[in-house]
Scaffold this motif. Structure first.
Motif, PDB file in Angstrom:
ATOM      1  N   GLN A 202       0.931  -1.038   0.128  1.00 55.13           N
ATOM      2  CA  GLN A 202      -0.004   0.057  -0.095  1.00 55.13           C
ATOM      3  C   GLN A 202       0.841   1.438  -0.044  1.00 55.13           C
ATOM      4  OE1 GLN A 202      -3.296   0.169  -0.155  1.00 55.13           O
ATOM      5  NE2 GLN A 202      -3.240   2.343  -0.216  1.00 55.13           N
ATOM      6  N   VAL A 203       0.826   2.237  -0.953  1.00 53.18           N
ATOM      7  CA  VAL A 203       1.530   3.340  -0.847  1.00 53.18           C
ATOM      8  C   VAL A 203       0.774   4.600  -0.159  1.00 53.18           C
ATOM      9  CG1 VAL A 203       2.161   5.243  -2.485  1.00 53.18           C
ATOM     10  CG2 VAL A 203       2.013   2.907  -3.279  1.00 53.18           C
ATOM     11  N   PRO A 204       1.484   4.677   0.942  1.00 54.49           N
ATOM     12  CA  PRO A 204       1.153   5.787   1.774  1.00 54.49           C
ATOM     13  C   PRO A 204       0.861   7.272   1.202  1.00 54.49           C
ATOM     14  CG  PRO A 204       3.144   4.817   2.800  1.00 54.49           C
ATOM     15  CD  PRO A 204       2.848   4.398   1.229  1.00 54.49           C
ATOM     16  N   GLU A 205      -0.076   7.703   1.692  1.00 51.17           N
ATOM     17  CA  GLU A 205      -0.467   9.192   1.311  1.00 51.17           C
ATOM     18  C   GLU A 205       0.594  10.020   1.346  1.00 51.17           C
ATOM     19  OE1 GLU A 205      -3.490  12.874   2.610  1.00 51.17           O
ATOM     20  OE2 GLU A 205      -4.148  10.716   3.207  1.00 51.17           O
ATOM     21  N   GLY A 206       0.919  10.676   0.353  1.00 58.00           N
ATOM     22  CA  GLY A 206       2.051  11.504   0.036  1.00 58.00           C
ATOM     23  C   GLY A 206       3.255  10.983  -0.623  1.00 58.00           C
ATOM     24  N   ASN A 207       3.369   9.720  -0.704  1.00 55.93           N
ATOM     25  CA  ASN A 207       4.472   8.994  -1.169  1.00 55.93           C
ATOM     26  C   ASN A 207       4.689   9.426  -2.563  1.00 55.93           C
ATOM     27  OD1 ASN A 207       5.253   8.190   1.339  1.00 55.93           O
ATOM     28  ND2 ASN A 207       5.885   6.024   0.309  1.00 55.93           N
ATOM     29  N   ILE A 208       3.552   9.337  -3.600  1.00 52.84           N
ATOM     30  CA  ILE A 208       3.705   9.736  -4.962  1.00 52.84           C
ATOM     31  C   ILE A 208       4.533  11.105  -4.993  1.00 52.84           C
ATOM     32  CG2 ILE A 208       2.292  10.087  -7.032  1.00 52.84           C
ATOM     33  CD1 ILE A 208       2.531   7.218  -6.457  1.00 52.84           C
ATOM     34  N   ALA A 209       3.878  12.069  -4.270  1.00 57.74           N
ATOM     35  CA  ALA A 209       4.353  13.254  -4.320  1.00 57.74           C
ATOM     36  C   ALA A 209       5.893  13.460  -3.920  1.00 57.74           C
ATOM     37  CB  ALA A 209       3.734  14.405  -3.529  1.00 57.74           C
ATOM     38  N   LYS A 210       6.508  12.619  -2.882  1.00 53.36           N
ATOM     39  CA  LYS A 210       7.616  12.420  -2.566  1.00 53.36           C
ATOM     40  C   LYS A 210       8.541  11.942  -3.706  1.00 53.36           C
ATOM     41  CE  LYS A 210       6.976  11.701   2.394  1.00 53.36           C
ATOM     42  NZ  LYS A 210       7.333  10.672   3.500  1.00 53.36           N
ATOM     43  N   ALA A 211       8.071  10.897  -4.461  1.00 54.92           N
ATOM     44  CA  ALA A 211       8.495  10.057  -5.410  1.00 54.92           C
ATOM     45  C   ALA A 211       8.896  11.076  -6.671  1.00 54.92           C
ATOM     46  CB  ALA A 211       8.007   8.887  -5.799  1.00 54.92           C
ATOM     47  N   ARG A 212       7.838  11.829  -6.861  1.00 57.82           N
ATOM     48  CA  ARG A 212       8.021  12.579  -8.173  1.00 57.82           C
ATOM     49  C   ARG A 212       9.035  13.641  -7.664  1.00 57.82           C
ATOM     50  NH1 ARG A 212       1.608  13.297  -8.650  1.00 57.82           N
ATOM     51  NH2 ARG A 212       1.482  11.409 -10.330  1.00 57.82           N
ATOM     52  N   ARG A 213       9.301  14.275  -6.454  1.00 56.97           N
ATOM     53  CA  ARG A 213      10.181  15.276  -6.018  1.00 56.97           C
ATOM     54  C   ARG A 213      11.566  14.655  -6.092  1.00 56.97           C
ATOM     55  NH1 ARG A 213      11.822  16.983  -0.586  1.00 56.97           N
ATOM     56  NH2 ARG A 213      13.062  18.452  -0.893  1.00 56.97           N
ATOM     57  N   PHE A 214      11.696  13.376  -5.646  1.00 59.76           N
ATOM     58  CA  PHE A 214      12.916  12.365  -5.647  1.00 59.76           C
ATOM     59  C   PHE A 214      13.259  12.458  -7.239  1.00 59.76           C
ATOM     60  CE2 PHE A 214      15.041   8.033  -5.611  1.00 59.76           C
ATOM     61  CZ  PHE A 214      15.987   8.542  -5.085  1.00 59.76           C
ATOM     62  N   PHE A 215      12.433  11.666  -7.920  1.00 64.82           N
ATOM     63  CA  PHE A 215      12.689  11.768  -9.413  1.00 64.82           C
ATOM     64  C   PHE A 215      12.923  12.975 -10.087  1.00 64.82           C
ATOM     65  CE2 PHE A 215      10.782   7.240 -10.906  1.00 64.82           C
ATOM     66  CZ  PHE A 215      11.256   6.758  -9.349  1.00 64.82           C
ATOM     67  N   THR A 216      12.442  13.960  -9.807  1.00 62.22           N
ATOM     68  CA  THR A 216      12.797  15.334 -10.566  1.00 62.22           C
ATOM     69  C   THR A 216      14.095  15.803  -9.955  1.00 62.22           C
ATOM     70  OG1 THR A 216      10.450  16.118 -10.581  1.00 62.22           O
ATOM     71  CG2 THR A 216      12.110  17.931 -10.687  1.00 62.22           C
ATOM     72  N   ALA A 217      14.664  15.591  -8.661  1.00 62.30           N
ATOM     73  CA  ALA A 217      15.953  16.121  -8.188  1.00 62.30           C
ATOM     74  C   ALA A 217      16.929  15.040  -9.034  1.00 62.30           C
ATOM     75  CB  ALA A 217      16.016  15.935  -6.822  1.00 62.30           C
ATOM     76  N   LEU A 218      16.571  13.780  -9.250  1.00 68.62           N
ATOM     77  CA  LEU A 218      17.680  12.787  -9.686  1.00 68.62           C
ATOM     78  C   LEU A 218      17.555  13.207 -11.248  1.00 68.62           C
ATOM     79  CD1 LEU A 218      16.327   9.413  -8.729  1.00 68.62           C
ATOM     80  CD2 LEU A 218      18.528  10.160  -8.176  1.00 68.62           C
ATOM     81  N   GLN A 219      16.553  13.765 -11.940  1.00 69.49           N
ATOM     82  CA  GLN A 219      16.856  14.184 -13.324  1.00 69.49           C
ATOM     83  C   GLN A 219      17.720  15.645 -13.494  1.00 69.49           C
ATOM     84  OE1 GLN A 219      12.573  14.363 -14.604  1.00 69.49           O
ATOM     85  NE2 GLN A 219      12.936  12.724 -15.844  1.00 69.49           N
ATOM     86  N   ALA A 220      17.405  16.284 -12.423  1.00 71.11           N
ATOM     87  CA  ALA A 220      18.097  17.433 -12.482  1.00 71.11           C
ATOM     88  C   ALA A 220      19.634  17.562 -12.573  1.00 71.11           C
ATOM     89  CB  ALA A 220      17.416  18.575 -11.479  1.00 71.11           C
ATOM     90  N   ASN A 221      20.209  16.267 -11.794  1.00 64.77           N
ATOM     91  CA  ASN A 221      21.614  16.218 -11.964  1.00 64.77           C
ATOM     92  C   ASN A 221      22.120  15.660 -13.085  1.00 64.77           C
ATOM     93  OD1 ASN A 221      24.188  15.381 -10.913  1.00 64.77           O
ATOM     94  ND2 ASN A 221      23.778  15.307  -9.005  1.00 64.77           N
ATOM     95  N   PRO A 222      23.057  16.133 -13.946  1.00 64.76           N
ATOM     96  CA  PRO A 222      23.564  15.505 -14.977  1.00 64.76           C
ATOM     97  C   PRO A 222      24.389  14.423 -14.705  1.00 64.76           C
ATOM     98  CG  PRO A 222      24.517  17.771 -14.612  1.00 64.76           C
ATOM     99  CD  PRO A 222      23.597  17.613 -13.513  1.00 64.76           C
ATOM    100  N   ASN A 223      24.729  14.162 -13.500  1.00 60.03           N
ATOM    101  CA  ASN A 223      26.007  13.029 -13.239  1.00 60.03           C
ATOM    102  C   ASN A 223      25.161  11.951 -12.868  1.00 60.03           C
ATOM    103  OD1 ASN A 223      28.103  14.862 -13.389  1.00 60.03           O
ATOM    104  ND2 ASN A 223      27.442  15.916 -11.468  1.00 60.03           N
ATOM    105  N   ILE A 224      23.815  11.884 -12.816  1.00 63.87           N
ATOM    106  CA  ILE A 224      23.219  10.693 -12.294  1.00 63.87           C
ATOM    107  C   ILE A 224      22.343  10.197 -13.408  1.00 63.87           C
ATOM    108  CG2 ILE A 224      21.365   9.878 -10.831  1.00 63.87           C
ATOM    109  CD1 ILE A 224      22.046  11.877  -8.836  1.00 63.87           C
TER     110      ILE A 224
END
Length: 178
Positions: free
Chosen positions: A118-140
């Motif tokens: 079960q995905v806890p409330e708020g985790n989709i938003a956390k995952a999006r923020r995390f994936f966006t931060a990963l994307q923003a770093n050209p070294n990753i």
């Protein structure tokens, strides 16, 4: 010149992950004949791990990662986004704001990214923020498994995370052969 590689993964208990590591190490041997791998056990980063040698994805980890020539995280289901109380919603429990400080080429490899519980409330938003931060770093770069993770990301997180966000140097998130 000796290439220093930091590999964060699960090295005990999962035969599939161990097979993945052997394949990875064979590839590294061919591509980087002079390399030295330091292994960090992923289980020591788990929230429930409570022994004195517990590790954290924090500023100290970023400093350690930046002291290596290459960082590899995975394989494993570490991008599964159902983890309660995780800053990223995933097993990689790191503040997404810290990702900008990773300067070492980093491959998050052979990753599972699914809602296995079960995905806890708020985790989709956390995952999006995390994936966006990963994307923003050209070294990753991130490579996901062919285990349904692409469909899960597309359905739950968003198809834009599969498109590479117009990166000039190639895809950000792509299907792994694992």
């Amino acid at each position: 010149m000796m290439i220093k590689v930091l590999h964060v993964a699960s090295f005990i208990g999962n035969i599939g992950d161990n097979a993945s590591h052997l394949g990875l190490y064979g590839l590294l041997k061919r591509l980087l004949p002079l390399h030295q791998i330091t292994q960090l056990e992923m289980r020591k980063f788990y929230q429930q791990y409570s022994k004195p040698d517990k590790l954290y994805f924090n500023q100290r980890f970023i400093e350690m990662a930046n002291s290596y020539d290459l960082v590899i995280i995975g394989g494993g289901g570490f991008l599964d986004y159902w983890h309660k109380n995780s800053q990223s919603g995933t097993t990689l429990d790191i503040d997404p704001d810290l990702l900008q400080y990773i300067k070492t080429p980093t491959l998050i490899s052979s990753m599972g990214a699914m809602a296995l519980q079960q995905v806890p409330e708020g985790n989709i938003a956390k995952a999006r923020r995390f994936f966006t931060a990963l994307q923003a770093n050209p070294n990753i770069r991130v490579a996901v498994r062919n285990d349904g993770s692409v469909n899960s990301i597309q359905r739950d997180i968003g198809p834009e995370y599969l498109e590479g966000h117009n990166r000039d140097s190639g895809p950000w998130l792509f299907l792994s052969a694992n």
